[in-house]
Motif scaffolding. Sequence first.
Motif, PDB file in Angstrom:
ATOM      1  N   UNK A 127     -49.791 -26.575 -47.177  1.00 19.06           N
ATOM      2  CA  UNK A 127     -49.242 -27.693 -46.409  1.00 19.06           C
ATOM      3  C   UNK A 127     -49.141 -27.361 -44.930  1.00 19.06           C
ATOM      4  N   UNK A 128     -49.384 -28.380 -44.127  1.00 14.73           N
ATOM      5  CA  UNK A 128     -49.351 -28.258 -42.676  1.00 14.73           C
ATOM      6  C   UNK A 128     -48.251 -29.167 -42.118  1.00 14.73           C
ATOM      7  N   UNK A 129     -47.870 -28.894 -40.887  1.00  9.39           N
ATOM      8  CA  UNK A 129     -46.844 -29.708 -40.248  1.00  9.39           C
ATOM      9  C   UNK A 129     -47.237 -31.188 -40.256  1.00  9.39           C
ATOM     10  N   UNK A 130     -48.511 -31.439 -40.060  1.00  8.87           N
ATOM     11  CA  UNK A 130     -48.979 -32.832 -39.981  1.00  8.87           C
ATOM     12  C   UNK A 130     -49.011 -33.541 -41.331  1.00  8.87           C
ATOM     13  N   UNK A 131     -48.683 -32.837 -42.395  1.00 13.07           N
ATOM     14  CA  UNK A 131     -48.563 -33.482 -43.699  1.00 13.07           C
ATOM     15  C   UNK A 131     -47.187 -34.124 -43.886  1.00 13.07           C
ATOM     16  N   UNK A 132     -46.288 -33.889 -42.951  1.00 14.93           N
ATOM     17  CA  UNK A 132     -44.964 -34.491 -43.031  1.00 14.93           C
ATOM     18  C   UNK A 132     -45.064 -36.011 -42.991  1.00 14.93           C
ATOM     19  N   UNK A 178     -41.613 -39.281 -57.262  1.00 13.01           N
ATOM     20  CA  UNK A 178     -40.619 -38.218 -57.146  1.00 13.01           C
ATOM     21  C   UNK A 178     -41.305 -36.921 -56.749  1.00 13.01           C
ATOM     22  N   UNK A 179     -40.493 -35.950 -56.354  1.00 21.36           N
ATOM     23  CA  UNK A 179     -41.025 -34.621 -56.080  1.00 21.36           C
ATOM     24  C   UNK A 179     -41.056 -34.225 -54.625  1.00 21.36           C
ATOM     25  N   UNK A 180     -40.699 -35.115 -53.735  1.00 24.83           N
ATOM     26  CA  UNK A 180     -40.706 -34.761 -52.335  1.00 24.83           C
ATOM     27  C   UNK A 180     -39.624 -33.747 -52.010  1.00 24.83           C
ATOM     28  N   UNK A 181     -39.706 -33.200 -50.802  1.00 23.33           N
ATOM     29  CA  UNK A 181     -38.710 -32.233 -50.391  1.00 23.33           C
ATOM     30  C   UNK A 181     -39.121 -31.519 -49.131  1.00 23.33           C
ATOM     31  N   UNK A 182     -38.429 -30.430 -48.858  1.00 16.48           N
ATOM     32  CA  UNK A 182     -38.677 -29.622 -47.665  1.00 16.48           C
ATOM     33  C   UNK A 182     -39.437 -28.366 -48.062  1.00 16.48           C
ATOM     34  N   UNK A 183     -40.505 -28.072 -47.333  1.00 18.97           N
ATOM     35  CA  UNK A 183     -41.316 -26.906 -47.631  1.00 18.97           C
ATOM     36  C   UNK A 183     -41.829 -26.319 -46.330  1.00 18.97           C
ATOM     37  N   UNK A 184     -42.050 -25.029 -46.311  1.00 22.24           N
ATOM     38  CA  UNK A 184     -42.573 -24.390 -45.109  1.00 22.24           C
ATOM     39  C   UNK A 184     -44.088 -24.540 -45.040  1.00 22.24           C
ATOM     40  N   UNK A 185     -44.622 -24.399 -43.857  1.00 20.71           N
ATOM     41  CA  UNK A 185     -46.075 -24.450 -43.695  1.00 20.71           C
ATOM     42  C   UNK A 185     -46.737 -23.401 -44.589  1.00 20.71           C
ATOM     43  N   UNK A 186     -47.829 -23.822 -45.189  1.00 23.30           N
ATOM     44  CA  UNK A 186     -48.534 -22.953 -46.110  1.00 23.30           C
ATOM     45  C   UNK A 186     -48.045 -23.040 -47.536  1.00 23.30           C
ATOM     46  N   UNK A 187     -46.932 -23.709 -47.728  1.00 20.02           N
ATOM     47  CA  UNK A 187     -46.362 -23.828 -49.064  1.00 20.02           C
ATOM     48  C   UNK A 187     -46.989 -24.941 -49.874  1.00 20.02           C
ATOM     49  N   UNK A 188     -46.430 -25.145 -51.065  1.00 19.66           N
ATOM     50  CA  UNK A 188     -46.951 -26.137 -52.005  1.00 19.66           C
ATOM     51  C   UNK A 188     -45.838 -27.052 -52.484  1.00 19.66           C
TER      52      UNK A 188
END
Length: 124
Positions: free
Chosen positions: A85-90, A6-16
């Motif tokens: 976080x980076x875009x490529x972590x999606x 659990x814990x996934x979601x939407x986050x902006x680059x640089x976020x946690x």
Amino acid sequence: VQLQASGGGLVQTGGSLSLSCAASGGSFRSYTMGWFRQAPGKEREFVAASFRSGGYTYYADSVKGRFTVSRDNAKNTVYLQMNSLKLEDTAVYYCAASNVVLSGIYSSDNYHSWGQGTLVTVSS
């Protein structure tokens, strides 16, 4: 052992974002617990792992210094703290349990139990 991530979601680059994986059944403290991820159109790849007591942790080079894997054996839970976080972590992130040690931890083939996956989306 059954695993529930659990814990996934939407986050902006640089976020946690912090992921959790709760285990039931089995012998949690005897397992190496790993995190893998699979981006669209790509192979599943190793992200991080925590060996049994949690004293040893392992990371893919792409996440080293940004992600932290930890575990609470009393709660049968493994965590993945993701920072910068980076875009490529999606990707869809999976937790998994294994009985192997050392170099075997990097291969998904060596994990016998898998969680259902949780989606992490990093946006610009």
